[in-house]
Design a protein around this motif. Structure first.
Motif, short mmCIF file in Angstrom:
data_model
loop_
_atom_site.label_atom_id
_atom_site.label_comp_id
_atom_site.label_asym_id
_atom_site.label_seq_id
_atom_site.Cartn_x
_atom_site.Cartn_y
_atom_site.Cartn_z
N TRP A 2 0.93 -0.98 -0.09
CA TRP A 2 -0.09 -0.06 -0.15
C TRP A 2 0.81 1.11 0.02
CZ3 TRP A 2 -4.53 -0.34 -1.77
CH2 TRP A 2 -5.49 -1.53 -1.56
N LYS A 3 1.96 1.29 0.45
CA LYS A 3 2.89 2.20 0.81
C LYS A 3 3.39 2.65 -0.86
CE LYS A 3 4.59 2.24 5.30
NZ LYS A 3 5.83 2.03 6.38
N ARG A 6 0.32 4.28 -2.61
CA ARG A 6 0.39 5.59 -1.86
C ARG A 6 1.34 6.56 -2.62
NH1 ARG A 6 0.93 6.93 4.65
NH2 ARG A 6 1.80 8.86 3.96
N ARG A 7 2.54 6.22 -2.84
CA ARG A 7 3.55 6.93 -3.32
C ARG A 7 3.04 7.45 -4.63
NH1 ARG A 7 6.16 10.30 -5.36
NH2 ARG A 7 8.27 10.31 -5.74
N ILE A 10 1.60 11.10 -4.25
CA ILE A 10 2.13 11.95 -3.41
C ILE A 10 3.20 13.06 -4.20
CG2 ILE A 10 3.57 12.66 -1.42
CD1 ILE A 10 2.74 10.03 -0.13
#
Length: 76
Positions: A2-3, A6-7, A10
């Motif tokens: 998920w990171k 998510r990146r 951003i």
């Protein structure tokens, strides 16, 4: 995992902010041209300016947010 996903959403650098601003501006100009066809005269011109002006304000806020994020750290 998920990171990593998510990146993708951003904005970390000014270059990324400029790319997003360019994409928004391209869409705003197309929308503004449609306004000028749909509303001839001053009304269409004012709507064109409003659509493109909003992009400049959003771009400035994105760049300002990147500067603040660099200044105050990675807490988010």
């Amino acid at each position: 995992m998920w990171k990593k996903i998510r990146r993708l959403f951003i904005i970390k650098t000014k270059f990324e902010a400029f790319l997003i601003t360019y994409a928004l501006a391209t869409g705003a100009v197309a929308r503004g041209q449609a306004y000028m066809v749909q509303y001839p005269g001053w009304g269409g011109k004012l709507l064109f300016l409003a659509a493109t002006g909003a992009v400049f304000m959003a771009g400035a806020k994105m760049i300002e947010a990147i500067e603040l994020h660099r200044t105050y750290g990675n807490d988010y």
